[in-house]
Scaffold this motif. Structure first.
Motif, PDB file in Angstrom:
ATOM      1  N   UNK A   1       0.818  -1.203   0.000  1.00  0.00           N
ATOM      2  CA  UNK A   1       0.000   0.000   0.000  1.00  0.00           C
ATOM      3  C   UNK A   1       0.853   1.254   0.000  1.00  0.00           C
ATOM      4  N   UNK A   2       0.205   2.395   0.009  1.00  0.00           N
ATOM      5  CA  UNK A   2       0.900   3.680   0.063  1.00  0.00           C
ATOM      6  C   UNK A   2       1.664   3.770   1.377  1.00  0.00           C
ATOM      7  N   UNK A   3       2.945   4.123   1.306  1.00  0.00           N
ATOM      8  CA  UNK A   3       3.781   4.137   2.505  1.00  0.00           C
ATOM      9  C   UNK A   3       3.250   5.098   3.565  1.00  0.00           C
TER      10      UNK A   3
ATOM     11  N   UNK B   1      16.427   3.905   2.613  1.00  0.00           N
ATOM     12  CA  UNK B   1      15.461   3.912   1.517  1.00  0.00           C
ATOM     13  C   UNK B   1      15.933   4.723   0.330  1.00  0.00           C
ATOM     14  N   UNK B   2      15.292   4.483  -0.805  1.00  0.00           N
ATOM     15  CA  UNK B   2      15.495   5.261  -2.024  1.00  0.00           C
ATOM     16  C   UNK B   2      14.119   5.544  -2.615  1.00  0.00           C
TER      17      UNK B   2
ATOM     18  N   UNK C   1       9.921   2.391   0.855  1.00  0.00           N
ATOM     19  CA  UNK C   1       9.846   2.065  -0.568  1.00  0.00           C
ATOM     20  C   UNK C   1      10.632   0.775  -0.781  1.00  0.00           C
ATOM     21  N   UNK C   2      10.057  -0.330  -0.352  1.00  0.00           N
ATOM     22  CA  UNK C   2      10.804  -1.585  -0.213  1.00  0.00           C
ATOM     23  C   UNK C   2      11.243  -2.190  -1.541  1.00  0.00           C
ATOM     24  N   UNK C   3      10.480  -1.982  -2.608  1.00  0.00           N
ATOM     25  CA  UNK C   3      10.873  -2.523  -3.910  1.00  0.00           C
ATOM     26  C   UNK C   3      11.059  -4.025  -3.863  1.00  0.00           C
ATOM     27  N   UNK C   4      12.186  -4.505  -4.342  1.00  0.00           N
ATOM     28  CA  UNK C   4      12.435  -5.952  -4.392  1.00  0.00           C
ATOM     29  C   UNK C   4      12.911  -6.514  -3.066  1.00  0.00           C
ATOM     30  N   UNK C   5      13.095  -5.670  -2.056  1.00  0.00           N
ATOM     31  CA  UNK C   5      13.397  -6.166  -0.714  1.00  0.00           C
ATOM     32  C   UNK C   5      14.860  -6.215  -0.338  1.00  0.00           C
TER      33      UNK C   5
ATOM     34  N   UNK D   1       7.204  -1.082   3.367  1.00  0.00           N
ATOM     35  CA  UNK D   1       5.972  -0.707   2.679  1.00  0.00           C
ATOM     36  C   UNK D   1       6.268  -0.702   1.187  1.00  0.00           C
ATOM     37  N   UNK D   2       5.332  -1.172   0.384  1.00  0.00           N
ATOM     38  CA  UNK D   2       5.512  -1.208  -1.063  1.00  0.00           C
ATOM     39  C   UNK D   2       4.160  -1.081  -1.760  1.00  0.00           C
TER      40      UNK D   2
END
Length: 360
Positions: free
Chosen positions: A7-9, A28-29, A310-314, A330-331
């Motif tokens: 969901x939205x962070x 994070x990025x 912004x976890x992306x691929x983890x 969160x992603x």
């Protein structure tokens, strides 16, 4: 813990804060503005103006600050882009703009802009946007605009770290240098915070030993080498000089004593040379684990919680778990949740196998 919320962070962090959760370290990025379409309504990064994007980023990181422990740290990676339009085969022409134009956003999607969290899978920095106050081909300055906005919002801006990429993406530009670095900012809630300096010490340069050797040789026989006492006549070496080699430091007590206490490690410098790292589980380039590791080591203790909004691929979750930390993420994109599960599961199996080997 050890879970990524889809969901939205901002919504995720509001729920975590309401539940009383706290994290020790955030790595994070965030999305860069105007460069990628994730295909989700309300996504960050496609705001009509740069000012709106920065306002949303300040909102995101204000929630991060509420979630962060008082002595916690935020490690923020941000790349940059250029104002103006991209040329050569794109459906987006020179007159295109993201100043509120839905047609342009649709054109970007039709042009085949890859949906990805990181931008290293394309010749970057590049942009299709016109920005008020900037000329075509102007460097936008996204990293520093965001860093100063967060500083103004109350964060302590402690350091800018240069992520030097020895294997940057090639660029066809002929009127500037190829981009081979990004910024990593260290931000804190206060002037005092947890920072494990020893956990990220780096080996001293071989040149450091060479310089010390030269310095000791220069002092041999001088007043400094004789405890400050004046010498009579020509200065004499403290130790025995070996005529065959001409090395006045060989078998020299002062030199040996100096080298014995010579440190082998030093405080980590602010330029980190780390290659970009491909991940076979996705078609985009991810956070290099070597970039995330020192952030987690310096910013947390074993057993602490590390968070990535912004976890992306983890990648952050994977590194945190490998280093004995807990993690939360969160992603927005549900397709990435499975990638995260695969990566963290692999490290879990490795830890279990290691435990079995120790018991055996």
């Amino acid at each position: 813990m050890n879970h990524c919320f889809q969901g939205d962070c901002r919504d995720v962090m509001q729920r975590l804060i309401a539940d009383g959760a706290r994290v020790q370290c955030i790595v994070t990025s965030p999305p860069y503005w105007g460069l990628r379409d994730y295909g989700h309504p309300g996504q960050l990064g496609l705001e009509p103006t740069l000012q709106e994007f920065m306002a949303n980023m300040v909102e995101v990181f204000e929630l991060c600050r509420q979630l962060l422990a008082d002595d916690g740290t935020l490690w923020l990676n941000m790349g940059d882009s250029y104002a103006g339009s991209r040329r050569g085969g794109s459906l987006v022409n020179d007159s295109s703009t993201l100043q509120g134009s839905k047609k342009n956003q649709e054109a970007c999607r039709v042009a085949g802009v890859t949906a990805s969290r990181r931008r290293d899978d394309a010749p970057v920095p590049r942009s299709d946007v016109r920005i008020e106050g900037l000329k075509s081909k102007d460097l936008v300055g996204q990293p520093w605009r965001l860093a100063f906005a967060l500083q103004e919002a109350g964060w302590w801006l402690r350091q800018d770290i240069i992520w030097h990429k020895p294997n940057p993406m090639p660029e066809s530009v002929k009127d500037r240098c190829t981009k081979a670095h990004e910024y990593l900012f260290l931000l804190t809630k206060g002037e005092r915070y947890f920072f494990d300096q020893n956990a990220i010490l780096e080996p001293v340069s071989p040149n450091t030993h060479a310089r010390l050797s030269q310095n000791v040789q220069a002092q041999i026989g001088s007043a400094r080498a004789n405890g400050g006492a004046k010498t009579n006549g020509n200065m004499k070496a403290v130790g025995r000089k070996v005529a065959s080699s001409g090395d006045v430091t060989k078998n020299n007590a002062s030199f040996n004593a100096a080298m014995a206490i010579m440190p082998t490690e030093r405080n980590r410098h602010s330029v980190w040379t780390i290659p970009t790292q491909a991940y076979s589980g996705a078609h985009f380039a991810t956070f290099p684990e070597a970039l995330v590791e020192p952030c987690i080591l310096a910013g947390s203790r074993p057993g602490d919680i590390v968070f990535d909004p912004f976890m992306g691929s983890g990648t952050v979750a994977s590194v945190a778990q490998r280093l004995g930390r807990h993690w939360i993420g969160a992603e927005l994109n549900p397709e990435y949740i499975n990638l995260q599960a695969d990566r963290t599961r692999q490290h879990g199996l490795l830890l279990e196998l290691a435990a079995v080997c120790v018991e055996a």
